[in-house]
Design a protein around this motif. Structure first.
Motif, PDB file in Angstrom:
ATOM      1  N   ARG A 137      54.007  40.565  45.514  1.00  0.00           N
ATOM      2  CA  ARG A 137      52.789  39.802  45.253  1.00  0.00           C
ATOM      3  C   ARG A 137      52.062  39.372  46.516  1.00  0.00           C
ATOM      4  O   ARG A 137      51.048  38.681  46.447  1.00  0.00           O
ATOM      5  CB  ARG A 137      53.120  38.568  44.405  1.00  0.00           C
ATOM      6  CG  ARG A 137      53.789  38.867  43.081  1.00  0.00           C
ATOM      7  CD  ARG A 137      52.973  39.807  42.227  1.00  0.00           C
ATOM      8  NE  ARG A 137      51.726  39.204  41.756  1.00  0.00           N
ATOM      9  CZ  ARG A 137      50.808  39.834  41.063  1.00  0.00           C
ATOM     10  NH1 ARG A 137      50.974  41.112  40.775  1.00  0.00           N
ATOM     11  NH2 ARG A 137      49.717  39.215  40.664  1.00  0.00           N
ATOM     12  N   SER A 145      47.936  41.674  42.794  1.00  0.00           N
ATOM     13  CA  SER A 145      47.727  40.390  43.444  1.00  0.00           C
ATOM     14  C   SER A 145      46.339  40.308  44.074  1.00  0.00           C
ATOM     15  O   SER A 145      45.790  41.301  44.550  1.00  0.00           O
ATOM     16  CB  SER A 145      48.797  40.172  44.521  1.00  0.00           C
ATOM     17  OG  SER A 145      48.504  39.027  45.298  1.00  0.00           O
ATOM     18  N   GLN A 146      45.797  39.106  44.116  1.00  0.00           N
ATOM     19  CA  GLN A 146      44.491  38.911  44.735  1.00  0.00           C
ATOM     20  C   GLN A 146      44.551  39.065  46.252  1.00  0.00           C
ATOM     21  O   GLN A 146      43.518  39.109  46.922  1.00  0.00           O
ATOM     22  CB  GLN A 146      43.949  37.520  44.386  1.00  0.00           C
ATOM     23  CG  GLN A 146      44.798  36.373  44.884  1.00  0.00           C
ATOM     24  CD  GLN A 146      44.239  35.024  44.464  1.00  0.00           C
ATOM     25  OE1 GLN A 146      43.215  34.940  43.787  1.00  0.00           O
ATOM     26  NE2 GLN A 146      44.894  33.959  44.897  1.00  0.00           N
ATOM     27  N   THR A 147      45.768  39.174  46.807  1.00  0.00           N
ATOM     28  CA  THR A 147      45.905  39.386  48.250  1.00  0.00           C
ATOM     29  C   THR A 147      45.600  40.825  48.647  1.00  0.00           C
ATOM     30  O   THR A 147      45.385  41.110  49.831  1.00  0.00           O
ATOM     31  CB  THR A 147      47.338  39.053  48.719  1.00  0.00           C
ATOM     32  OG1 THR A 147      48.274  39.905  48.036  1.00  0.00           O
ATOM     33  CG2 THR A 147      47.682  37.607  48.438  1.00  0.00           C
ATOM     34  N   SER A 163      41.080  44.880  39.912  1.00  0.00           N
ATOM     35  CA  SER A 163      41.447  43.746  39.055  1.00  0.00           C
ATOM     36  C   SER A 163      41.921  42.512  39.822  1.00  0.00           C
ATOM     37  O   SER A 163      41.827  41.399  39.312  1.00  0.00           O
ATOM     38  CB  SER A 163      42.542  44.178  38.061  1.00  0.00           C
ATOM     39  OG  SER A 163      43.729  44.572  38.753  1.00  0.00           O
ATOM     40  N   GLY A 164      42.415  42.703  41.037  1.00  0.00           N
ATOM     41  CA  GLY A 164      42.861  41.554  41.816  1.00  0.00           C
ATOM     42  C   GLY A 164      41.729  40.735  42.402  1.00  0.00           C
ATOM     43  O   GLY A 164      41.930  39.608  42.852  1.00  0.00           O
ATOM     44  N   ARG A 165      40.533  41.329  42.426  1.00  0.00           N
ATOM     45  CA  ARG A 165      39.301  40.684  42.905  1.00  0.00           C
ATOM     46  C   ARG A 165      39.341  40.310  44.386  1.00  0.00           C
ATOM     47  O   ARG A 165      38.548  39.471  44.835  1.00  0.00           O
ATOM     48  CB  ARG A 165      38.981  39.427  42.069  1.00  0.00           C
ATOM     49  CG  ARG A 165      38.741  39.701  40.592  1.00  0.00           C
ATOM     50  CD  ARG A 165      38.500  38.426  39.817  1.00  0.00           C
ATOM     51  NE  ARG A 165      38.274  38.691  38.408  1.00  0.00           N
ATOM     52  CZ  ARG A 165      37.071  38.791  37.832  1.00  0.00           C
ATOM     53  NH1 ARG A 165      35.981  38.648  38.578  1.00  0.00           N
ATOM     54  NH2 ARG A 165      36.952  39.037  36.537  1.00  0.00           N
ATOM     55  N   GLY A 166      40.251  40.904  45.152  1.00  0.00           N
ATOM     56  CA  GLY A 166      40.337  40.568  46.569  1.00  0.00           C
ATOM     57  C   GLY A 166      39.981  41.707  47.509  1.00  0.00           C
ATOM     58  O   GLY A 166      40.044  41.561  48.730  1.00  0.00           O
ATOM     59  N   PHE A 226      34.242  42.415  39.982  1.00  0.00           N
ATOM     60  CA  PHE A 226      35.634  42.514  40.409  1.00  0.00           C
ATOM     61  C   PHE A 226      35.767  42.830  41.899  1.00  0.00           C
ATOM     62  O   PHE A 226      36.830  42.649  42.477  1.00  0.00           O
ATOM     63  CB  PHE A 226      36.371  43.583  39.601  1.00  0.00           C
ATOM     64  CG  PHE A 226      36.511  43.247  38.151  1.00  0.00           C
ATOM     65  CD1 PHE A 226      37.526  42.409  37.719  1.00  0.00           C
ATOM     66  CD2 PHE A 226      35.617  43.744  37.215  1.00  0.00           C
ATOM     67  CE1 PHE A 226      37.661  42.093  36.377  1.00  0.00           C
ATOM     68  CE2 PHE A 226      35.736  43.432  35.872  1.00  0.00           C
ATOM     69  CZ  PHE A 226      36.767  42.603  35.452  1.00  0.00           C
ATOM     70  N   LYS A 240      34.009  40.829  46.996  1.00  0.00           N
ATOM     71  CA  LYS A 240      34.369  40.605  48.401  1.00  0.00           C
ATOM     72  C   LYS A 240      34.324  41.884  49.230  1.00  0.00           C
ATOM     73  O   LYS A 240      34.593  41.849  50.430  1.00  0.00           O
ATOM     74  CB  LYS A 240      35.768  39.998  48.487  1.00  0.00           C
ATOM     75  CG  LYS A 240      35.893  38.610  47.881  1.00  0.00           C
ATOM     76  CD  LYS A 240      37.308  38.060  48.065  1.00  0.00           C
ATOM     77  CE  LYS A 240      37.432  36.670  47.492  1.00  0.00           C
ATOM     78  NZ  LYS A 240      38.814  36.120  47.674  1.00  0.00           N
TER      79      LYS A 240
END
Length: 390
Positions: free
Chosen positions: A191, A213-215, A236-239, A264, A267
């Motif tokens: 994660r 994970s968003q990381t 899907s993690g949006r990062g 999504f 960034k």
């Protein structure tokens, strides 16, 4: 013998090991560091304990770290075993290019790999799931691993992910046996993932990243058979900040990439869509509107981007600094004008010497009105950030 310290006399030999270790760490010259251990056995032991990185000369990825002076022909598992028992505080180990390294060669990592954080195994063609099990058993602190062209499957990746949950950077490019099943396990157990490379893993369509994970900020997936659902999973993690999904002309059709503009990938700063020959205006418009932080965008050889797509880029990409439009058959004078009148922060434009539908007048007018933009008549195959992690 009388203690010299009683008379205020001392020498470097009287310093404790901690001080000598600190002195060794401050030696910048490689010859000085190598000579340090020739002084005496005690200093040799300190040198051995102070070494943090090890790279064999068989490696074709030469890093800025001390390298063991073993010619390629002399490298074998015995040498690796000897060095691991000697340098047991290693943080980084590079075995890339050791094409004949067998799984058994990694067995000693079970005893001497507990502090290892970085492991390079690029083009170690003999490494399979069995070798990965040795890594999983002995290297719980791994944060980086490169398995480029290794013969591992989803089973090995699952073993690795469950035991090395601190992994942040994983290179699986050209690991042809990896599928979305393995990626799903990697995403589930690791994660802290920040970067993943899956280029030319033909069994991956992207759905394994769903719920990642968003990381996760960096993804290389050029040459993969991604589908619209997979694109959604990747984002899907949006990062995501960097995404390379070039060469998708034969897998994603129509509006498959429009998911990137659905909020999504807000960034995203660098996007490589080179050779995505079928990307539509609808997808380009969605990305231009939904990725406001884009600084570099490669659209070379994206032939289906027409006037409405270029106009949307000009209107919506306020932070775009670099754009690649090499050999785009759909870029005409009107589309070029949209880039000229918009994209106020644009500083570099890559384009081909002979443009398909643009007149010399349009190009000269662009140069006249946007003198701050450097036009480079060259084509870049890869675009990457200076630093992976922000």
């Amino acid at each position: 013998m009388e203690d010299p310290l009683k008379h205020g006399l001392t020498s470097i030999m009287n310093l404790p090991d901690d001080c000598l270790s600190l002195i060794f760490q401050f030696l910048d010259c490689s010859s000085d560091r190598n000579s340090f251990g020739l002084t005496c056995r005690r200093w040799l032991q300190i040198q051995n304990l102070s070494r943090r990185s090890l790279q064999f000369r068989c490696s074709f990825f030469i890093q800025d770290l001390p390298s063991v002076s073993l010619p390629r022909a002399s490298v074998d598992c015995f040498h690796l075993y000897s060095l691991l028992t000697r340098f047991w505080n290693l943080r980084s180990l590079n075995l890339s290019g050791w094409t004949e390294l067998p799984d058994s060669g990694l067995a000693q990592l079970q005893n001497y790999g507990s502090k290892l954080q970085s492991l390079h195994l690029d083009c170690c063609f003999g490494i399979s799931d069995d070798g990965i099990s040795f890594i999983a058993n002995g290297c719980p602190s791994l944060s980086f691993i490169s398995l480029y062209r290794c013969q591992i499957s989803d089973i090995g990746l699952e073993t690795l992910a469950k035991s090395c949950s601190s992994l942040k950077d994983v290179n699986l490019s050209y690991c042809l046996l990896i599928s979305d099943c393995g990626i799903r396990v990697l995403s589930k157990y690791c994660r802290q993932l920040q970067a993943v490379r899956i280029s030319y893993c033909r069994n991956i369509n992207g759905v394994g990243f769903n719920g990642c994970s968003q990381t996760l900020a960096y993804l290389e997936a050029d040459g993969c058979k991604l589908d619209p659902e997979g694109i959604m999973g990747i984002a899907s993690g949006r990062g995501l900040e960097y995404l390379d999904i070039s060469s998708l002309s034969w897998s994603v059709h129509g509006d498959g990439l429009s998911a990137l503009g659905a909020g999504f990938a807000a960034k995203l700063t660098i996007l490589n869509l080179r050779l995505c020959r079928t990307i539509s205006d609808a997808s380009v418009i969605a990305i231009a509107m939904g990725c406001p932080l884009l600084r570099e965008w490669n659209l070379a050889l994206c032939h289906e981007v027409k006037i409405s797509g270029w106009e949307s880029i000009g209107v919506n990409c306020h932070n775009l600094e670099i754009i690649h439009v090499n050999r785009c058959r759909g870029l005409c004078d009107r589309g070029f004008q949209a880039l000229r009148d918009g994209c106020k922060r644009l500083s570099v434009l890559y384009m081909s010497r002979n443009s398909y539908r643009m007149t010399s007048t349009a190009i000269e007018l662009f140069k006249s009105l946007r003198q701050n933009v450097e036009i480079k008549e060259e084509e870049r195959l890869c675009i990457r950030p200076k630093s992976i992690f922000t």
